[in-house]
Design a protein around this motif. Structure first.
Motif: not given
Length: 304
Positions: A99-110, A207-217, A219-223
């Motif tokens: 990905c030339p754009m957003l994916c690296s920013e998402e992983l950087d933010g994570l 057990d592999g169920r979706i507990s929460q979504y975080y959107l954007g690039v 992310f709050s460490p506390n969240d």
């Protein structure tokens, strides 16, 4: 005289720059084009490009992801998604490695957020990154893992980071379960090498169920820390505001900037025009005041 010439040149240059910015502003407006719907010169639309209407995030909280899906990990070994569940929660990120754009920013933010989380991958949770591009290879996944593990700064947590590739069937099943919409689009060379998608990560229970979504690039460490605690207790969170960040800032079919970039260019031009206009008004008023002062004869000196 030289001062007058200098100010005249400054004003002329400012006017020329302003004219250029007006031209750029009108060009940016003319080039806005939803994918395949608008042509050059047509009025700009504030509607999302058609392709982005399919690149959405549908929050499917408490949905079980397919644990039988087969992927290939960054070492080239065939694995099942279920291999990463049963003991601890996980953070899931769907991207593509080229990905030339957003994916690296998402992983950087994570990674940046996880640096400030007291829990550690491999001990308290797992990080699972899955490429949505079935043409990408385990070698590329290994390169990405090495890069982000180094950025994280804790090489001892390597067994908690999993960068996967897979076939179309397994990828589609995982994306459908998580509500991750994406669309393959032509790259600048005309080949189908890019994807339009939104940016999001999911927290999964042991057990592999979706507990929460975080959107954007970003992310709050506390969240993230609180979300991991709740996911480890098999708790399901609440939907978050669906404010999406899209990985699609370029119209490859028409080779022009998309709506988002054009709006930024327009705003920048408007701000610059306002600043130039204010500067020119101040300079013109100052020149007029000085001209009036120098045009009044000094009668007292003349009489003397």
């Amino acid at each position: 005289m030289s001062e007058t010439i200098r100010k005249s040149r400054t004003a002329t240059a400012a006017l020329a720059l302003a004219a250029g910015l007006v031209l750029a502003l009108s060009t940016a407006s003319a080039q806005v084009s939803p994918y395949g719907e608008k042509q050059m010169g047509e009025p700009a639309s504030d509607q999302l490009p058609t392709v982005l209407k399919k690149a959405t995030i549908v929050q499917k909280l408490n949905t079980q992801i397919p644990l039988d899906g087969q992927f290939v990990d960054d070492t080239g070994q065939t694995v099942r998604m279920g291999d990463y569940f049963g003991k601890r929660p996980a953070i899931l990120s769907l991207v593509y490695y080229n990905c030339p754009m957003l994916c690296s920013e998402e992983l950087d933010g994570l990674v940046s957020a996880l640096k400030m989380v007291k829990f550690k991958p491999g001990r308290d949770f797992d990080v699972i990154v899955v490429s949505i591009d079935p043409s990408e290879t385990p070698e590329l996944a290994a390169q990405k893992k090495t890069f982000y593990l180094k950025r994280y700064g804790h090489p001892e947590t390597a067994n908690g980071w999993h960068f996967l590739t897979g076939g179309e069937t397994a990828i589609s099943a995982l994306a459908n379960a998580t509500g991750f919409g994406y669309v393959r689009v032509p790259g600048p060379d005309g080949k189908m090498t890019q994807f339009a998608h939104a940016s999001a990560i999911q927290l999964l229970t042991p057990d592999g169920r979706i507990s929460q979504y975080y959107l954007g690039v970003e992310f709050s460490p506390n969240d993230l820390q609180l979300g991991l605690v709740e996911a480890s207790d098999h708790k399901i969170g609440s939907p978050v505001d669906n404010i999406l960040t899209y990985c699609y800032h370029y119209d490859p079919m028409l080779n022009r900037h998309s709506l988002i970039i054009a709006r930024i260019v327009q705003l920048g031009c408007l701000v610059t025009l306002l600043c130039l206009g204010s500067f020119m008004i101040v300079m013109f008023r100052r020149d007029r005041k000085r001209a009036k002062t120098t045009s009044v004869p000094n009668w007292k000196n003349a009489i003397g």
